[in-house]
Design a protein around this motif. Structure first.
Motif, PDB file in Angstrom:
ATOM      1  N   GLU A 137       0.843  -1.219  -0.079  1.00  0.00           N
ATOM      2  CA  GLU A 137       0.143  -0.106   0.080  1.00  0.00           C
ATOM      3  C   GLU A 137       0.979   1.275   0.148  1.00  0.00           C
ATOM      4  OE1 GLU A 137      -3.517   2.154  -0.315  1.00  0.00           O
ATOM      5  OE2 GLU A 137      -3.239  -0.168  -0.191  1.00  0.00           O
TER       6      GLU A 137
ATOM      7  N   GLU B 198       2.441   1.775  -3.558  1.00  0.00           N
ATOM      8  CA  GLU B 198       1.355   2.054  -4.483  1.00  0.00           C
ATOM      9  C   GLU B 198       0.873   3.518  -4.393  1.00  0.00           C
ATOM     10  OE1 GLU B 198      -1.726  -0.923  -4.210  1.00  0.00           O
ATOM     11  OE2 GLU B 198      -0.665  -2.283  -5.282  1.00  0.00           O
ATOM     12  N   GLN B 199       0.712   4.044  -3.135  1.00  0.00           N
ATOM     13  CA  GLN B 199       0.115   5.269  -2.978  1.00  0.00           C
ATOM     14  C   GLN B 199       1.704   6.271  -3.347  1.00  0.00           C
ATOM     15  OE1 GLN B 199      -0.895   5.756   1.214  1.00  0.00           O
ATOM     16  NE2 GLN B 199      -2.771   4.571   1.084  1.00  0.00           N
TER      17      GLN B 199
ATOM     18  N   LYS C  43       1.569   6.325  -7.184  1.00  0.00           N
ATOM     19  CA  LYS C  43       0.338   7.307  -7.560  1.00  0.00           C
ATOM     20  C   LYS C  43       0.839   8.810  -7.342  1.00  0.00           C
ATOM     21  CE  LYS C  43      -4.311   7.934  -8.722  1.00  0.00           C
ATOM     22  NZ  LYS C  43      -4.054   8.963  -9.358  1.00  0.00           N
ATOM     23  N   ARG C  44       1.112   9.257  -6.293  1.00  0.00           N
ATOM     24  CA  ARG C  44       1.448  10.440  -5.961  1.00  0.00           C
ATOM     25  C   ARG C  44       2.659  10.923  -7.001  1.00  0.00           C
ATOM     26  NH1 ARG C  44       1.383   8.873  -0.792  1.00  0.00           N
ATOM     27  NH2 ARG C  44       3.829   8.766  -0.450  1.00  0.00           N
TER      28      ARG C  44
END
Length: 194
Positions: free
Chosen positions: A113, A116-117, A120-121
């Motif tokens: 997680e 992935e975050q 994405k950022r």
């Protein structure tokens, strides 16, 4: 768009955007299939982002294009300052993302997680950064730069081209780019079918 430098910038932005979106696509596919992603492919893709856009593409923009625009117009000084600052922070940002990937690879699902975050950022930031360049800075450059400015920029930008825009990589990078092209999902446009 008649100047080679502008075509090169647009081509390099398109290749980078495809690569960044492909990272997110690979992560989504691995999550959907409830398996770990191809870490080797992700490492290669992040290495590409670090090696070409961060070190070469940004350098060409910050050291060649932006100073000429500043000399010809005061209209975009604040925007150019912001873009230069973002370029300056790019190396640190990619290192943080590479570290988050390493943590995910070494520690497994507990770090999925977070990676992935972070990915994405990073992708959202980078796409927004390129959008500002394409929608504000490049049109201004077309308006204010002279033919002599363009001739110099065209030559400088043509000197080192991103292999993912269709140019033959030098021998040092040939295997890396072949590996990336083979693993990037075809729907994004860089894979074997793209």
């Amino acid at each position: 768009m008649t100047h080679a430098a502008l075509r090169i910038i647009h081509d390099e932005h398109a290749a980078l955007a495809a690569m960044l979106r492909s990272i997110l696509l690979l992560l989504a596919q691995s999550r959907q299939h409830r398996k770990l992603p191809d870490f080797q492919a992700l490492r290669a893709m992040l290495f590409y982002v670090d090696e070409f856009p961060e070190r070469l593409h940004h350098t060409k923009e910050s050291q060649l294009l932006f100073p000429v625009i500043r000399k010809r117009s005061a209209l975009a000084g604040d925007v150019l300052d912001r873009l230069d600052q973002e370029h300056g922070k790019g190396e640190h940002a990619i290192r943080e993302l590479e570290h988050a990937l390493l943590a995910f690879e070494m520690l497994g699902e507990a770090r999925r997680e977070a990676f992935e975050q972070a990915a994405k950022r990073y992708v959202d930031f980078y796409l927004a950064h390129m959008s500002i360049e394409e929608n504000q800075i490049l049109p201004l450059a077309e308006q204010v730069l002279s033919e002599q400015d363009w001739a110099e920029l065209d030559a400088a930008f043509a000197a080192n081209r991103d292999p993912l825009t269709g140019h033959e990589p030098d021998a040092l990078y040939r295997d890396l780019f072949q590996r990336i092209v083979n693993v990037v999902p075809a729907p994004i446009g860089l894979g074997p079918a793209g």
